[in-house]
Design an enzyme around this catalytic site. Sequence first.
Site, mmCIF file in Angstrom:
data_model
loop_
_atom_site.group_PDB
_atom_site.id
_atom_site.type_symbol
_atom_site.label_atom_id
_atom_site.label_comp_id
_atom_site.label_asym_id
_atom_site.label_seq_id
_atom_site.Cartn_x
_atom_site.Cartn_y
_atom_site.Cartn_z
ATOM 1 C CG ASP A 179 61.562 -19.371 37.830
ATOM 2 O OD1 ASP A 179 60.401 -19.132 38.210
ATOM 3 O OD2 ASP A 179 61.824 -19.884 36.728
ATOM 4 C CB SER B 51 57.992 -21.693 31.208
ATOM 5 O OG SER B 51 57.101 -21.754 32.291
ATOM 6 C CG HIS C 202 59.495 -18.031 34.922
ATOM 7 N ND1 HIS C 202 59.875 -19.348 35.049
ATOM 8 C CD2 HIS C 202 58.490 -18.024 33.998
ATOM 9 C CE1 HIS C 202 59.136 -20.101 34.256
ATOM 10 N NE2 HIS C 202 58.296 -19.328 33.600
#
Length: 470
Positions: free
Chosen positions: A390, A276, A421
Amino acid sequence: MVKHRLSVMTFGKILFLNLILLIESPLIGQEKISVEIITQRALNLMENLSQGNFEEATKYFDETMKKVASPEFLKKAWQSLQLQFGSFQGIKGSRFETLAGYDAIFIFCQFEKQMLDARVIFNKAGEIAGLNFVPHLEVKESPPPAYAKPDLFEEKEVEIRSGDWVLPGTLTIPRDGGPFPALVLVHGSGPNDRDETVGPNKPFRDLAWGLASRGVAVLRYEKRTRVYGEKIREDRKIRLSFTVNDETVEDALSAVKLLRSMEKINPDKIFVLGHSFGGMMIPRIASRDEKIAGFIIMAGLTRPIEEALLEQTRYLLSLQGPLTDEARKKLEEIENSVARIRSLKETGENPEEPLLGAYPAYWLDLKSYQPIEEIKKIERPILVLQGKRDYQVTEKDFHNWQKALEGRKNVTFKLYAACNHLFMEGQGLPTPNEYLYSAGNVSQQVIEDIAAWIKSWAWHDDHLNEDILK
């Protein structure tokens, strides 16, 4: 006010209760009421409702709640609740969560027919900004993944040191043989623990155990903002100068340095994985250490955080149907904060209060950072992974990495149709409930792909490299 069992009762402005943004919680931390205090206020609220003290129950309501949830309203709603679920029996416990910048206390309420959770939402001032009742949920930690083989690895507690900052960490290392290739795990946004825990899920634990079972040592650690959040908040000099380098980059580099000094670790075969926001920081980490063997970008953001934040907010609101006035107001607040972030100046006066959970120095540090341009300067091997389901970091970002690294023979891209995610597999439209209330594990295919890619570059097996790139 009672509608049905899955949406039992709603008071006032319940804003984004299921919202997890890219900034899962405040980036740095900001001045706010302690968890102990708001927990007590939530308990007092339920005690007052159960005792019929409806005037006293509104004591800590914010202005909007006072308007929409009067003592008379509370009385009628409480009576309706007991008509459906039987008499109130007592409070059985509580838990705390952070949802979209709001603190939430869940009070476990036993009624005659069913246990419910009173979800009490607090704003930054410690005022009650929302209340509703939901079916009680026992949130259990995700089980060890089936692909982890504990008899093949061991774990050691270590410390990552960056100047005066000392972070506890865990080295997961294969038991027999060596020296091993190793991987450092770099967290996403927010004060994450070493497992990058979200709800009952522990994706960094899954990565560490899965990869160590396949011959790759893994180092994970508590994030600086988790260990020193209070110190950062209370020290004006630190919080006003705190940047991404302080939060993420320096500690990742220190972790690499620590691995190089350890027995059974091949110092020339150390890789770094960023998830991320950590993925977004890979180009900067790479630029600071030319000896790192290669990099893995998992759901790495390529666009400004504030842009992604707005996109995520709008997506989640779209799942809830037409915008309510309160939802629209919240969206406008985020839009205003984004506008203020974009207007920050390198020189001149900037506000001292946090914007979307971080202070101006943090945002200014990111303002000139262009990960897509920076990644072009990194010539070492790169693996880019993305989940198709995601909604936080999307295929748009994946394609941005692809375009920037097009034609590179030492770069591999993999898109997982069922992954979200956290790289857990699922079906249908992705929502935060997959993380908060469903226990799962990182996909085994993701583990296998990472392990094979690392080994291909660690062992200089050209034939295997060709297979991985297909």
